[in-house]
Motif scaffolding. Structure first.
Motif, PDB file in Angstrom:
ATOM      1  N   VAL A  77      15.996  55.695  17.593  1.00 15.23           N
ATOM      2  CA  VAL A  77      16.429  54.815  18.688  1.00 15.23           C
ATOM      3  C   VAL A  77      15.907  55.319  20.034  1.00 15.23           C
ATOM      4  O   VAL A  77      15.605  54.509  20.923  1.00 15.23           O
ATOM      5  N   THR A  78      15.768  56.624  20.177  1.00 15.44           N
ATOM      6  CA  THR A  78      15.221  57.171  21.417  1.00 15.44           C
ATOM      7  C   THR A  78      13.760  56.740  21.586  1.00 15.44           C
ATOM      8  O   THR A  78      13.360  56.262  22.662  1.00 15.44           O
ATOM      9  N   ALA A  79      12.975  56.878  20.526  1.00 14.50           N
ATOM     10  CA  ALA A  79      11.567  56.472  20.587  1.00 14.50           C
ATOM     11  C   ALA A  79      11.437  54.976  20.869  1.00 14.50           C
ATOM     12  O   ALA A  79      10.614  54.554  21.694  1.00 14.50           O
ATOM     13  N   LEU A  80      12.263  54.172  20.206  1.00 18.95           N
ATOM     14  CA  LEU A  80      12.193  52.723  20.407  1.00 18.95           C
ATOM     15  C   LEU A  80      12.604  52.318  21.822  1.00 18.95           C
ATOM     16  O   LEU A  80      12.022  51.403  22.408  1.00 18.95           O
ATOM     17  N   ALA A  81      13.587  53.007  22.377  1.00 20.03           N
ATOM     18  CA  ALA A  81      14.024  52.711  23.754  1.00 20.03           C
ATOM     19  C   ALA A  81      12.912  53.024  24.753  1.00 20.03           C
ATOM     20  O   ALA A  81      12.687  52.267  25.710  1.00 20.03           O
ATOM     21  N   ILE A  82      12.214  54.131  24.517  1.00 12.61           N
ATOM     22  CA  ILE A  82      11.113  54.497  25.421  1.00 12.61           C
ATOM     23  C   ILE A  82       9.983  53.476  25.313  1.00 12.61           C
ATOM     24  O   ILE A  82       9.453  52.998  26.325  1.00 12.61           O
ATOM     25  N   ILE A  83       9.621  53.108  24.088  1.00  9.14           N
ATOM     26  CA  ILE A  83       8.539  52.137  23.897  1.00  9.14           C
ATOM     27  C   ILE A  83       8.899  50.791  24.515  1.00  9.14           C
ATOM     28  O   ILE A  83       8.078  50.160  25.188  1.00  9.14           O
ATOM     29  N   LYS A  84      10.137  50.335  24.319  1.00  6.84           N
ATOM     30  CA  LYS A  84      10.561  49.052  24.908  1.00  6.84           C
ATOM     31  C   LYS A  84      10.444  49.100  26.429  1.00  6.84           C
ATOM     32  O   LYS A  84       9.957  48.151  27.063  1.00  6.84           O
ATOM     33  N   THR A  85      10.872  50.198  27.027  1.00 10.10           N
ATOM     34  CA  THR A  85      10.802  50.356  28.485  1.00 10.10           C
ATOM     35  C   THR A  85       9.363  50.303  28.966  1.00 10.10           C
ATOM     36  O   THR A  85       9.034  49.610  29.945  1.00 10.10           O
ATOM     37  N   LEU A  86       8.491  51.028  28.273  1.00 10.05           N
ATOM     38  CA  LEU A  86       7.091  51.100  28.714  1.00 10.05           C
ATOM     39  C   LEU A  86       6.370  49.776  28.507  1.00 10.05           C
ATOM     40  O   LEU A  86       5.510  49.399  29.309  1.00 10.05           O
ATOM     41  N   LYS A  87       6.739  49.055  27.459  1.00  8.83           N
ATOM     42  CA  LYS A  87       6.174  47.707  27.265  1.00  8.83           C
ATOM     43  C   LYS A  87       6.583  46.799  28.420  1.00  8.83           C
ATOM     44  O   LYS A  87       5.770  46.006  28.929  1.00  8.83           O
ATOM     45  N   GLU A  88       7.836  46.907  28.838  1.00 10.45           N
ATOM     46  CA  GLU A  88       8.324  46.096  29.959  1.00 10.45           C
ATOM     47  C   GLU A  88       7.591  46.443  31.256  1.00 10.45           C
ATOM     48  O   GLU A  88       7.475  45.610  32.154  1.00 10.45           O
TER      49      GLU A  88
END
Length: 243
Positions: A77-88
């Motif tokens: 979930v930490t990795a996915l949260a970072i990726i979602k943020t960076l995509k945004e």
């Protein structure tokens, strides 16, 4: 979320661990610093960051509802949260280099160090340390490092990126706490660096071998397809992926 800002500290993870030892800490309490003097990475590596250029912070999360054998999903979930943020934020070609380094193309832009608090064989809390290269553009002797500014050409407001990232952490932990592991694992594996591509690995003895990353096991081990159609799982200490 509660954000504690510090000008300088040896380690935000250590600071947060000390706070926990002194009493109750609110869920998603964040300790952020402009200058982390003794930042740590995975496997005892050092995380270096120029003062006030990047995000170096730690997040407290109550994980008492998560079973010990599901601890890998904290990384997920930490990795996915970072990726979602960076995509945004418009950062392209993002992937997770197992277990939780974040890359843009093949350059590392974010590292994670998760330290779990376990009492009587039960998970109690996680201290999630994140180092994200934001506005730093020079990385001495680190040829595989990059930053959001280097990639996009834009200067980012650190506080805005921090808040967005913690909100996305809350979002993904919400999914985790519903027990929807399949959804999380699927999204994580879609983002795995070099999945299904011929890759070179090095084992703990220093021997090199080839294989294809196929995914991860429920315990978080890397699943690799070797020669003769042999599938093998590897722990973090047993294997490293060479680019």
């Amino acid at each position: 979320m509660r954000i504690i800002k510090l000008d300088a500290i040896n380690s935000t993870n250590s600071y947060l661990r000390e706070l926990i030892s002194k009493g109750n800490v609110e869920d998603f309490t964040v300790v952020s610093t402009k200058n982390q003097t003794k930042g740590r990475g995975q496997m005892g590596t050092v995380w270096e960051s120029k003062t006030a250029k990047n995000l170096t912070f730690s997040v407290f999360k109550d994980v008492s509802r998560i079973e010990t054998d599901q601890a890998f999903y904290i990384s997920v979930v930490t990795a996915l949260a970072i990726i979602k943020t960076l995509k945004e934020l418009g950062i392209p070609k993002l992937s997770v280099k197992w277990p939780n380094d974040i890359l843009s193309e093949n350059k590392k832009i974010c590292g994670v160090l998760i330290e779990n608090v376990i009492k009587q064989s039960q998970l109690k809390a996680s201290i999630i340390g994140i180092g994200l290269n934001v506005n730093q553009t020079e990385f001495e002797n680190l040829t595989k490092a990059s930053s959001l500014k280097s990639i996009s050409g834009r200067v980012f407001v650190l506080d805005e990126v921090l808040v967005a990232l913690v909100l996305n952490l809350e979002y993904y932990f919400g999914i985790l706490e519903t027990g929807d592991f399949k959804v999380l694992k699927k999204e994580y594996e879609v983002n795995l660096f070099r999945k299904n591509k011929p890759s070179t690995f090095k084992d703990a003895e220093g021997s090199m071998f080839s294989g294809f990353i196929k995914g991860t096991s429920p315990e978080g081990k890397l699943v690799v397809l070797l020669e003769d159609e042999i599938i093998k799982t590897f722990d973090l200490k047993e294997i490293s992926l060479l680019y």
